[in-house]
Design a protein around this motif. Structure first.
Motif: not given
Length: 95
Positions: A27-32
């Motif tokens: 879940s972290l990836i799309p938000h940098g």
């Protein structure tokens, strides 16, 4: 300004914790979001601590951190986290 998600916890259910971690990481990836530290406490140098492990996740800014935390993907796994660990979470930003 850079923002940091800092979480400290003690595990109650390792299997559920492992499930939570796998989903949280994705879940972290799309938000940098980028995990900088995931560690186990080795010793208390001052004060009192009631947790065993911690994580520090860096985000480009507080808006990205909040967008991740409020995202459907992350909100969906919070119940798993509740069952898996006794936790404290906080957001910090650089000055």
């Amino acid at each position: 300004m850079t923002a940091f998600f800092i979480s400290t916890w003690s595990v109650k259910d390792r299997a559920k914790f492992d499930e939570y971690v796998a989903k949280a990481e994705a879940s972290l990836i799309p938000h940098g979001g980028e995990r900088l530290l995931w560690g186990r406490m080795e010793s208390v140098l001052a004060g009192e601590i009631d947790y065993d492990e911690c994580v520090v996740v860096q985000f480009p800014d507080l808006e990205a951190l909040n967008a991740w935390h409020e995202s459907e993907a992350y909100q969906r796994i919070i119940p798993i986290r509740r069952d898996a660990v006794r936790v404290t979470v906080a957001a910090y930003s650089t000055k």
